[in-house]
Design a protein around this motif. Structure first.
Motif, PDB file in Angstrom:
ATOM      1  N   LEU A   1       1.024  -1.102  -0.186  1.00 32.60           N
ATOM      2  CA  LEU A   1      -0.082   0.094   0.012  1.00 32.60           C
ATOM      3  C   LEU A   1       0.809   1.410   0.196  1.00 32.60           C
ATOM      4  O   LEU A   1       0.345   2.311  -0.708  1.00 32.60           O
ATOM      5  CB  LEU A   1      -0.988   0.012   1.025  1.00 32.60           C
ATOM      6  CG  LEU A   1      -2.043  -0.956   1.145  1.00 32.60           C
ATOM      7  CD1 LEU A   1      -2.729  -1.097   2.546  1.00 32.60           C
ATOM      8  CD2 LEU A   1      -2.945  -0.633   0.028  1.00 32.60           C
ATOM      9  N   GLN A   2       2.058   1.201   0.750  1.00 34.63           N
ATOM     10  CA  GLN A   2       2.882   2.446   0.727  1.00 34.63           C
ATOM     11  C   GLN A   2       3.473   2.596  -0.801  1.00 34.63           C
ATOM     12  O   GLN A   2       3.583   3.649  -0.960  1.00 34.63           O
ATOM     13  CB  GLN A   2       3.914   2.205   1.520  1.00 34.63           C
ATOM     14  CG  GLN A   2       3.611   2.346   3.185  1.00 34.63           C
ATOM     15  CD  GLN A   2       4.706   2.088   4.125  1.00 34.63           C
ATOM     16  OE1 GLN A   2       5.490   0.963   3.831  1.00 34.63           O
ATOM     17  NE2 GLN A   2       4.699   2.589   5.293  1.00 34.63           N
ATOM     18  N   GLU A   3       3.779   1.523  -1.186  1.00 36.72           N
ATOM     19  CA  GLU A   3       4.202   1.573  -2.634  1.00 36.72           C
ATOM     20  C   GLU A   3       3.186   2.171  -3.799  1.00 36.72           C
ATOM     21  O   GLU A   3       3.510   3.081  -4.590  1.00 36.72           O
ATOM     22  CB  GLU A   3       4.809   0.221  -3.301  1.00 36.72           C
ATOM     23  CG  GLU A   3       5.367   0.408  -4.784  1.00 36.72           C
ATOM     24  CD  GLU A   3       6.541   1.247  -4.692  1.00 36.72           C
ATOM     25  OE1 GLU A   3       6.569   1.927  -6.071  1.00 36.72           O
ATOM     26  OE2 GLU A   3       7.221   1.541  -3.976  1.00 36.72           O
ATOM     27  N   GLN A   4       1.895   1.779  -3.382  1.00 39.10           N
ATOM     28  CA  GLN A   4       0.857   2.257  -4.478  1.00 39.10           C
ATOM     29  C   GLN A   4       0.620   3.681  -4.263  1.00 39.10           C
ATOM     30  O   GLN A   4       0.514   4.494  -4.923  1.00 39.10           O
ATOM     31  CB  GLN A   4      -0.265   1.506  -4.279  1.00 39.10           C
ATOM     32  CG  GLN A   4      -0.422   0.027  -4.730  1.00 39.10           C
ATOM     33  CD  GLN A   4      -1.568  -0.743  -4.303  1.00 39.10           C
ATOM     34  OE1 GLN A   4      -2.558  -0.080  -3.780  1.00 39.10           O
ATOM     35  NE2 GLN A   4      -1.514  -1.881  -4.171  1.00 39.10           N
ATOM     36  N   TYR A   5       0.611   4.088  -2.882  1.00 41.64           N
ATOM     37  CA  TYR A   5       0.628   5.562  -2.407  1.00 41.64           C
ATOM     38  C   TYR A   5       1.752   6.230  -3.067  1.00 41.64           C
ATOM     39  O   TYR A   5       1.243   7.422  -3.796  1.00 41.64           O
ATOM     40  CB  TYR A   5       0.291   5.508  -1.009  1.00 41.64           C
ATOM     41  CG  TYR A   5       0.290   6.910  -0.393  1.00 41.64           C
ATOM     42  CD1 TYR A   5      -0.809   7.682  -0.503  1.00 41.64           C
ATOM     43  CD2 TYR A   5       1.385   7.803   0.249  1.00 41.64           C
ATOM     44  CE1 TYR A   5      -1.026   9.075  -0.268  1.00 41.64           C
ATOM     45  CE2 TYR A   5       1.116   8.845   0.839  1.00 41.64           C
ATOM     46  CZ  TYR A   5       0.199   9.823   0.519  1.00 41.64           C
ATOM     47  OH  TYR A   5       0.058  10.952   0.970  1.00 41.64           O
ATOM     48  N   ARG A   6       2.822   6.283  -2.944  1.00 46.78           N
ATOM     49  CA  ARG A   6       4.151   6.738  -3.525  1.00 46.78           C
ATOM     50  C   ARG A   6       3.679   7.010  -5.073  1.00 46.78           C
ATOM     51  O   ARG A   6       3.971   7.855  -5.618  1.00 46.78           O
ATOM     52  CB  ARG A   6       5.465   5.873  -3.268  1.00 46.78           C
ATOM     53  CG  ARG A   6       6.625   6.578  -3.755  1.00 46.78           C
ATOM     54  CD  ARG A   6       7.674   5.719  -3.186  1.00 46.78           C
ATOM     55  NE  ARG A   6       8.818   6.164  -4.178  1.00 46.78           N
ATOM     56  CZ  ARG A   6       9.128   5.611  -5.324  1.00 46.78           C
ATOM     57  NH1 ARG A   6       8.229   5.007  -5.919  1.00 46.78           N
ATOM     58  NH2 ARG A   6      10.254   6.237  -6.030  1.00 46.78           N
ATOM     59  N   SER A   7       3.576   5.815  -5.829  1.00 40.86           N
ATOM     60  CA  SER A   7       3.185   5.901  -7.185  1.00 40.86           C
ATOM     61  C   SER A   7       2.352   6.811  -7.517  1.00 40.86           C
ATOM     62  O   SER A   7       2.153   7.579  -8.451  1.00 40.86           O
ATOM     63  CB  SER A   7       2.848   4.463  -7.674  1.00 40.86           C
ATOM     64  OG  SER A   7       3.948   3.622  -7.546  1.00 40.86           O
ATOM     65  N   ALA A   8       1.057   6.707  -6.838  1.00 41.32           N
ATOM     66  CA  ALA A   8      -0.159   7.735  -7.021  1.00 41.32           C
ATOM     67  C   ALA A   8       0.429   8.961  -6.736  1.00 41.32           C
ATOM     68  O   ALA A   8       0.000   9.980  -7.699  1.00 41.32           O
ATOM     69  CB  ALA A   8      -1.397   7.193  -5.877  1.00 41.32           C
ATOM     70  N   LEU A   9       1.181   9.398  -5.833  1.00 36.53           N
ATOM     71  CA  LEU A   9       1.640  10.755  -5.627  1.00 36.53           C
ATOM     72  C   LEU A   9       2.497  11.042  -6.693  1.00 36.53           C
ATOM     73  O   LEU A   9       2.255  12.428  -7.312  1.00 36.53           O
ATOM     74  CB  LEU A   9       2.598  10.876  -4.268  1.00 36.53           C
ATOM     75  CG  LEU A   9       1.582  10.904  -2.790  1.00 36.53           C
ATOM     76  CD1 LEU A   9       2.881  10.625  -1.856  1.00 36.53           C
ATOM     77  CD2 LEU A   9       0.747  11.813  -3.048  1.00 36.53           C
TER      78      LEU A   9
END
Length: 78
Positions: A32-40
């Motif tokens: 989820l942290q990686e997905q959030y970083r990618s979304a940012l």
């Protein structure tokens, strides 16, 4: 097997199950942290593109206001 040994074995199995669950949760958090970083990063890129296009365009104030509101609506729908 003695009652104390049975209780100890029951506790051991429960601890092992909890340890497995903790590892799964840790992996989920990393994902989820990686997905959030990618979304940012993706959002930053989109904002930069919109800013660039607005700077290159000669929109009137009304058109610019509509464009700004359209972007906000699109973000809320996602």
């Amino acid at each position: 097997m003695l009652p104390d040994e049975m209780e100890a074995e029951k506790n051991r199995k429960m601890i092992l199950a909890q340890a497995d669950e903790i590892e799964i949760l840790k992996k989920n958090v990393r994902d989820l942290q990686e997905q959030y970083r990618s979304a940012l990063i993706h959002n930053k890129t989109l904002i930069e593109k919109v800013t660039y296009l607005k700077e290159r365009s000669n929109f009137s104030d009304v058109e610019s206001h509509y464009l700004d509101n359209s972007i906000i609506v699109e973000r809320e729908e996602v």
